[in-house]
Design an enzyme around this catalytic site. Sequence first.
Site, PDB file in Angstrom:
ATOM      1  N   ARG A 116       0.851  -1.197   0.000  1.00 34.15           N
ATOM      2  CA  ARG A 116       0.000   0.000   0.000  1.00 34.15           C
ATOM      3  C   ARG A 116       0.879   1.236   0.000  1.00 34.15           C
ATOM      4  O   ARG A 116       0.584   2.231  -0.643  1.00 34.15           O
ATOM      5  CB  ARG A 116      -0.961   0.002   1.204  1.00 34.15           C
ATOM      6  CG  ARG A 116      -1.780   1.273   1.279  1.00 34.15           C
ATOM      7  CD  ARG A 116      -3.060   1.240   2.110  1.00 34.15           C
ATOM      8  NE  ARG A 116      -3.130   0.251   3.141  1.00 34.15           N
ATOM      9  CZ  ARG A 116      -2.522   0.331   4.339  1.00 34.15           C
ATOM     10  NH1 ARG A 116      -1.776   1.361   4.635  1.00 34.15           N
ATOM     11  NH2 ARG A 116      -2.658  -0.644   5.209  1.00 34.15           N
ATOM     12  N   TYR A 148     -16.404  18.523 -14.044  1.00 32.70           N
ATOM     13  CA  TYR A 148     -16.687  17.104 -14.253  1.00 32.70           C
ATOM     14  C   TYR A 148     -17.757  16.695 -13.233  1.00 32.70           C
ATOM     15  O   TYR A 148     -17.644  17.020 -12.044  1.00 32.70           O
ATOM     16  CB  TYR A 148     -15.397  16.305 -14.046  1.00 32.70           C
ATOM     17  CG  TYR A 148     -15.611  14.812 -14.053  1.00 32.70           C
ATOM     18  CD1 TYR A 148     -15.932  14.150 -15.231  1.00 32.70           C
ATOM     19  CD2 TYR A 148     -15.484  14.058 -12.890  1.00 32.70           C
ATOM     20  CE1 TYR A 148     -16.130  12.782 -15.246  1.00 32.70           C
ATOM     21  CE2 TYR A 148     -15.678  12.688 -12.896  1.00 32.70           C
ATOM     22  CZ  TYR A 148     -16.000  12.054 -14.076  1.00 32.70           C
ATOM     23  OH  TYR A 148     -16.199  10.710 -14.077  1.00 32.70           O
ATOM     24  N   ASP A 206      -7.267  20.100 -12.553  1.00 32.19           N
ATOM     25  CA  ASP A 206      -7.643  18.846 -13.198  1.00 32.19           C
ATOM     26  C   ASP A 206      -7.247  18.979 -14.661  1.00 32.19           C
ATOM     27  O   ASP A 206      -7.893  19.690 -15.435  1.00 32.19           O
ATOM     28  CB  ASP A 206      -9.161  18.620 -13.047  1.00 32.19           C
ATOM     29  CG  ASP A 206      -9.627  17.306 -13.672  1.00 32.19           C
ATOM     30  OD1 ASP A 206      -8.904  16.765 -14.530  1.00 32.19           O
ATOM     31  OD2 ASP A 206     -10.726  16.845 -13.304  1.00 32.19           O
ATOM     32  N   LYS A 219      -7.959   8.280 -18.772  1.00 35.86           N
ATOM     33  CA  LYS A 219      -8.242   8.897 -20.066  1.00 35.86           C
ATOM     34  C   LYS A 219      -6.994   8.884 -20.961  1.00 35.86           C
ATOM     35  O   LYS A 219      -6.566   7.827 -21.360  1.00 35.86           O
ATOM     36  CB  LYS A 219      -8.811  10.298 -19.843  1.00 35.86           C
ATOM     37  CG  LYS A 219      -9.876  10.365 -18.714  1.00 35.86           C
ATOM     38  CD  LYS A 219     -11.155   9.607 -19.006  1.00 35.86           C
ATOM     39  CE  LYS A 219     -12.065   9.427 -17.792  1.00 35.86           C
ATOM     40  NZ  LYS A 219     -12.415  10.625 -17.063  1.00 35.86           N
TER      41      LYS A 219
END
Length: 381
Positions: A46, A98, A170, A195
């Site tokens: 992790r 978004y 972003d 993306k």
Amino acid sequence: MKFGTKAIHAGVEPDPSTGAIMTPIFQTSTYVQESPSKHKGYAYARGANPTRNALQKSIAALENGKFGLCFSSGMGATDAVIRLLNPGDEVITSNDLYGGSYRMFTKVYERFGVKFHFTDLTSIENIKPLINSKTKLMWLETPSNPLMRIIDIKACTEIAKKNGILVAVDNTFASPYLQNPLDLGADAVMHSVTKYLGGHSDVIMGALVVNDEKLYQDLAFIANSCGAVPGPQDSFLVLRGIKTLHLRMERHCFNGRKVAEYLKGHPKVGKVYWPGFSDHQNHEVAKLQMKDFGGMLSFTLKNDSKENATKLMESVELFSLAESLGGVESLINHPASMTHASIPREERMKNGLSDSLVRLSIGVEDVEDLLADLEQALAKV
Ligand SMILES: *Cc1c(COP(=O)(O)O)cnc(C)c1O
């Protein structure tokens, strides 16, 4: 190194144990220690994984940043930034975000006492009246989704710096190939790696890139404490995707321009939203802060009804009707009922997101085939 060279080489080295040129997929949850707390820099996956580390270095290099952190999704990355805040803190952000970011801000974090101001950030005059001593973060998204609105990153960071406000951008729609917010004064860049960075519609992932070491430590602490980390297999896929980012982006931009121009001249098409048009709002800002205008665009139909837009989306054959963007294949999307369905209709209409709005993610196919598909589909509406 220039961008294309970095896309291929930054962060990756041949594996020291075998010479494998590609970063191995270190599919492990833990690492054997020589004696308690004596290890090779890896204790538990992790916290750190070598495949993820290589990817984080690669993405940081593409954004001209010092530190990269990857998350299990773009929302996981955004969430880590908002977790820097305390109850009572205020955030200034835009009113055509978004949909998932809007949902997280209003439905999750307002409950925790964080206050969000949604405003039209395409005019920087709208920022100053919202600043007070509790303002801690400016969250920018440019080009915006789906209206391709352009925010002047540099102008925003200048105002923010004077007021001790952190700026996060972003940068998903632009990708690091087109725009590098850290160079324009931003403190953090966020990507939905899902993306353009991944580029092949086969991974969900997010990333943050920062220059400040303290900010990096704070975000790495949140990543390890809250645990939204990606797996090594996905990290490998994105490392592979990034190697062709510059080539894909060139074609996305080329095809995007051709499709935008075609739609603008079509008798059945209403308004086309693409930042490369000289009459697009803030086109001059886009020209300054972006290398080109990308492969994302939206448009309305002259016969402005949801039924008409639906007919178009059912008629395309090469474009796939799907959420998401930035993959090699072209996608068509209806924001009002798909990506932006979580925004109440009233809010949507106020922000110019009409019922007939169609969004395209232009892929890297031969553009003649894309135009032919749009031609036959538009003939049916
Ligand atoms: C997809 C997207 C996100 C969310 O990323 P996920 O990887 O889907 O969690 C955030 N911002 C923008 C602009 C996006 O397109």
